[in-house]
Design an enzyme around this catalytic site. Structure first.
Site, short mmCIF file in Angstrom:
data_model
loop_
_atom_site.label_atom_id
_atom_site.label_comp_id
_atom_site.label_asym_id
_atom_site.label_seq_id
_atom_site.Cartn_x
_atom_site.Cartn_y
_atom_site.Cartn_z
N HIS A 50 8.45 1.69 -11.57
CA HIS A 50 8.79 1.14 -10.25
C HIS A 50 10.00 0.21 -10.31
O HIS A 50 10.77 0.13 -9.36
CB HIS A 50 7.58 0.49 -9.55
CG HIS A 50 7.07 -0.76 -10.16
ND1 HIS A 50 6.12 -0.78 -11.14
CD2 HIS A 50 7.37 -2.06 -9.89
CE1 HIS A 50 5.85 -2.03 -11.47
NE2 HIS A 50 6.59 -2.83 -10.72
N CYS A 135 -3.14 16.86 15.33
CA CYS A 135 -4.43 16.96 15.99
C CYS A 135 -4.38 17.76 17.30
O CYS A 135 -5.41 18.02 17.91
CB CYS A 135 -5.01 15.58 16.26
SG CYS A 135 -4.05 14.64 17.47
#
Length: 140
Positions: A50, A135
């Site tokens: 990171h 959805c």
């Protein structure tokens, strides 16, 4: 221009890794040094992914930024590779984010607070668009 991708574990449900034509990192890679696939991070001064990604990048784009990761960033959580890169991000370099979530989640008052918090860090929002959602609803 060179691009590298950091993915979360949940994001892996939405793509096929072999179809991503650039370097792709995930949480498992945090503990491996990219110079050698078999060389594991072992001690002080060994490269930490990171931090290496933070140093490498001139710009960061978080797209899509889901409600879960938005909440983590806004509250300082660093529990995966992506949030660790963001937590270590140099604020003098641009970070752009593209919120993407169900309209009901987007319209919840805490979402606006969290987006404002990210903007307060100097991050730049790429606004939501209206479209048909996964959805079946239509909305931002």
């Amino acid at each position: 221009m060179e691009v590298q991708v950091v993915t979360t574990e949940n994001a892996k449900h939405f793509y096929i890794p072999g179809e991503i034509p650039v370097t792709l990192y995930s949480d498992a890679d945090e503990w491996q040094v990219r110079l050698s696939p078999t060389q594991l991070w072992k001690g002080r001064t060994d490269p930490v992914l990171h931090i290496e990604l933070r140093r490498w990048a001139d710009l960061m784009l978080v797209a899509p930024l889901d409600a879960n990761t938005l909440a983590k960033i806004a509250n300082g959580l660093s529990d995966n590779l992506l949030t660790c890169v963001i937590r270590a991000w140099e604020l003098s370099k641009p970070l752009l984010f593209c919120p993407a979530m169900n309209t009901a989640m987007w319209e919840h008052p805490i979402t606006a607070q969290q987006v404002e918090k990210l903007k307060g860090f100097g991050y730049m929002e790429i606004p939501c668009i209206v479209k048909k959602l996964v959805c079946g609803d239509e909305g931002e």
